[in-house]
Write an enzyme that holds these catalytic residues in place. Structure first.
Site, short mmCIF file in Angstrom:
data_model
loop_
_atom_site.label_atom_id
_atom_site.label_comp_id
_atom_site.label_asym_id
_atom_site.label_seq_id
_atom_site.Cartn_x
_atom_site.Cartn_y
_atom_site.Cartn_z
CB SER A 710 18.96 -7.38 -13.19
OG SER A 710 19.11 -6.50 -14.28
NE ARG A 712 17.50 -5.09 -15.94
CZ ARG A 712 16.71 -4.32 -15.18
NH1 ARG A 712 16.56 -3.06 -15.46
NH2 ARG A 712 16.05 -4.83 -14.16
#
Length: 824
Positions: A710, A712
């Site tokens: 991801s 993030r």
């Protein structure tokens, strides 16, 4: 006629039966998927469905439509600078969004894979988990409004447990503090705020904001989903989003471009999901790093817009920067169906002028040919999305690995596969099963991608088709796909689940590292829910019915767009379009909050406290990480999502599932300078905090493709918060490497990958040559001096990918520090 033959005749009639004509008050309409539902849904029930749904109206497309005339003018300037060579579609879109084409392209050298581009994205979209930190960073810039249209989508913080209504209600209560913060910030800065229950960011962007030829950013790795509409949508960390939100040029190293030539036609059980699952197996999780995947050929035009979005979505799983496709008739139809006819008209004109497809003779860095007619269904996993197995060989694969031939749960939906076409396909399977008297054998969970999809499913009988055979419909949110699944069974036990999700790392979905998640198309997942066996192949296998008869599914067919148009559903979830900022609005952050925390700027590594000048101070090696280390390993999601806006609290999960190569233990680090009251080893966050308390900056040594997964940015923020200054890797994933640079961490690549084994925890690292680089010598050679704990010292060569601007970020302590200094 025998019972079996009667059932088979019924199923054949299913495929031959025309779409039912259903009369509603004041007119007539068609049911939207082929069905045996004749007599199943009463006329009054259908009338109630129609009466409670409002169709999508034409949108105000002013902020959605790309400025095609300006883009085409800039593209002409680009062509002049590049001697009118043929351009790929990706090049056209990227280069037409350059801040200054001459500055970026006139050097005469190689562009792809070499040149850093300064770009002006047109839009930013943020999901609620990553938006918290992005907004906290944007607020510190001191601006009154966003420089580009921006939206916030509340989809990550809703936990799946009992079903849509109760799950949504509980999540709104438990996350009220965060939602209040996001909504108040949206009001203050003029951001469109999609409330909890509105749906998953990527489905909403596709339905509302995406437009052919656009360049947009999103704070989620699956932002490329929007590429199904022929644009470049790129997943980034929050700090990158802040670039666009503040009007700062966004920097990207020009990607190489892989051309994927599609011929033939999908048939039988094969779906667009199988195309990208096959490609993931071919390219691996890092094969697309630094590349855009550009699809072309007749096979593209045969796919629905949402099918292309599925393919683009999972390009993230091979590390691709993004994926895109030439403008097609199906894209135009989707724009019309979602209330964006004005965008379609403008796109038609831009396409006629050559903007929305590759030039004839355009060259790709690599070309992959795929005949869709030869593609069979795929199942990928477990524990990595690139372990691809054709369905015909999967039963043998299960046996060879000694796994139990059973499935513990089947889950469909998520941002990857929750379109109307997906849901009508699985509804057809459900109707076939119902006609045979079957119910699902395992928990069967369905996640609609948006309120628009949910409402349309309900109106058209899709929802009831699924519920009739045992499905539980979850809230319009990410849910189990990102670990927001309150699963009570199989805790700590090895088990297998089948999902139509996009990612399947250990512990990702239910927090159980022994859960094996196998990725497949929603049609395959649904069919296997009726068998309950991991080895079941609906193409060839039959299910034994209670009376001993045999039942076999027929290949399902979905409908890409609803005949009655999309239903809006509950419009209370939707934002006010193009809101004006309300500067008087106070951003809500509770005093002593455990969910939200204002950010303190990171200090620079350089200055009076550093006796080495423009070389980094001596760094202690925290640990050497073994093998796959995704952003899930670095900053776990699931129960930790509630701390996304509180850096101190979420940092407690830093690297807690990483494997220490010195001993092979998970979440163990060594403290070679521990005091009498301290242990020689402890959790990774504990040892990192000890180094921080001693004011000892530190370094990490990591393996291949560090930070895959991801977008993030917490996976960069957290190590930086604890004092990390350098990470040396065999290789990096693109988004994570950029996120590290943004937060003032220097990512270095081993020139010789074997040197990974020459650095141990407790060693002292010193940079050599960094001062020359920071002083403007772009050809400076970087080395590391490693002082071993036994007194030995060695030097190793390392490589970097830092641009001039990124070196400014490092020198300032972070990109935000540098941006703030330029605004002041």
């Amino acid at each position: 006629m025998t019972t079996t033959r009667k059932r088979q005749a019924n199923l054949e009639a299913w495929h031959a039966y025309p779409k039912a004509q259903i009369t509603k008050p004041g007119g007539s309409a068609k049911m939207s998927f082929r069905t045996l539902r004749k007599g199943v849904i009463s006329g009054s029930a259908v009338r109630r469905c129609f009466a409670t749904h409002v169709p999508v109206a034409e949108k105000d497309c002013h902020s959605i439509t790309p400025p095609y005339d300006n883009l085409l003018k800039k593209l002409e300037r680009v062509r002049e600078l590049l001697d009118n060579r043929p351009l790929t579609l990706a090049e056209k879109i990227l280069y037409s969004h350059l801040v200054d084409p001459k500055k970026s392209l006139s050097g005469g050298g190689k562009i792809r894979g070499e040149t850093y581009l300064q770009l002006n994205p047109q839009r930013v979209a943020m999901q609620d988990a990553s938006a918290q930190m992005a907004l906290l960073q944007f607020m510190s810039a001191g601006l009154a409004r966003c420089a580009v249209p921006t939206s916030i989508h509340c989809d990550h913080l809703i936990q799946a447990a009992d079903g849509a209504a109760s799950d949504l209600e509980k999540s709104i209560i438990s996350n009220k503090e965060v939602f209040d913060f996001l909504e108040s910030a949206a009001r203050k800065y003029g951001i469109e705020f999609w409330r909890p229950g509105s749906g998953i960011i990527h489905q909403i962007v596709l339905e509302n904001y995406a437009a052919p030829g656009m360049l947009m950013l999103g704070t989620d790795s699956h932002t490329p989903n929007a590429g199904g509409l022929g644009l470049l949508a790129i997943g980034v960390g929050g700090a990158d989003a802040v670039d666009a939100m503040t009007g700062t040029p966004w920097e990207l190293k020009a990607p190489k471009i892989v051309g994927i030539h599609l011929t033939g036609q999908l048939n039988g059980w094969a779906t667009p999901k199988d195309l990208i699952l096959y490609l993931a197996g071919k390219l691996t999780v890092r094969g697309g790093t630094g590349h855009i995947l550009e699809y072309f050929g007749p096979g593209v035009h045969a796919q629905s817009c949402t099918g292309l979005a599925t393919v683009a979505n999972m390009g993230a799983e091979v590390g691709a920067t993004t994926s895109t496709f030439p403008y097609t008739a199906n894209m135009r139809a989707y724009l019309h169906a979602t209330g964006r006819r004005a965008v379609a008209r403008a796109a038609d004109e831009a396409a006629a002028k050559g903007y929305l497809n590759a030039d004839e003779g355009a060259e790709y860095d690599e070309v992959i040919d795929i005949n869709l007619s030869e593609l069979e269904p795929m199942i990928n996993g477990p524990f990595t999305p690139d372990l691809a197995t054709p369905l015909s060989k999967f039963s043998t694969f299960v046996q060879e690995n000694g796994w139990k031939d059973e499935v513990s749960a089947c889950l469909i939906g998520s941002c990857t596969n929750s379109s109307y076409e997906d849901m009508t396909r699985v509804a057809e399977i459900a109707e076939q099963a119902k006609a045979a008297g079957l119910k699902t054998q395992v928990p069967f969970l369905c996640t609609p991608g948006s309120e628009q999809i949910r409402a349309t499913m309900e109106r058209d009988g899709v929802t009831s088709s699924l519920q009739d055979v045992g499905a539980v419909v979850l809230a319009n949110a990410c849910g189990p796909c990102i670990g927001q699944w309150k699963r009570e069974d199989a805790k700590g036990q090895e088990n297998a689940i089948l999902t139509s999700f996009n990612r399947n790392f250990k512990s990702r979905n239910d927090g159980n590292r022994y859960t094996m998640n196998f990725l497949a198309s929603p049609t395959l997942v649904t069919a296997m829910a009726f068998s309950g066996k991991l080895s079941f192949n609906p193409v060839t296998d039959a299910i034994t019915l209670p009376d001993g008869e045999m039942f076999k599914f027929l290949p399902p067919v979905g409908q890409d767009l609803p005949s009655n148009g999309f239903a809006l559903g509950n419009t209370d979830y939707y934002p006010t379009p193009m809101p004006e900022p309300q500067p008087e609005c106070e951003v809500v952050i509770k005093k002593d909050s455990q969910r939200l925390e204002l950010l303190e700027p990171f200090s620079s590594h350089f200055g009076p406290h550093n006796p080495r000048g423009l070389e980094l101070p001596p760094l202690k090696v925290l640990m050497r990480i073994r093998g796959k280390c995704t952003t899930d390993h670095i900053s776990a999601a699931g129960p930790w999502l509630k701390y996304k806006g509180h850096l101190t609290n979420i940092s407690e999960n830093t690297l807690i599932t990483a494997v220490n190569d010195e001993g092979g233990d998970v979440n163990v680090a060594f403290d070679h300078d521990h005091g009498e009251s301290e242990t020689a080893s402890d959790t990774i966050p504990t040892i990192a905090k000890r180094l921080k308390s001693r004011k000892q900056p530190w370094a990490l040594v990591t393996d291949e493709n560090y930070g895959e997964g991801s977008a993030r940015e917490h996976a960069a923020l957290q190590p930086r918060f604890y004092g990390c200054a350098v990470i040396i890797a065999r290789s990096f994933a693109r988004i994570h490497e950029t996120n590290l640079k943004k937060q003032g961490i220097l990512p270095l690549w081993f020139a010789d990958k074997q040197d990974y084994l020459n650095i141990d925890s407790g060693d002292i690292i010193e940079t050599l040559g960094l001062a020359d680089l920071l002083e403007g010598n772009t050809s400076a050679t970087l080395k590391l001096r490693i002082s071993k704990r036994n007194g030995e010292a060695i030097e190793i060569p390392v490589k970097h990918t830092m641009s001039i601007d990124q070196l400014n970020w490092l020198k300032a302590g972070s990109a935000l520090n540098f941006i703030r200094s330029q605004i002041a």
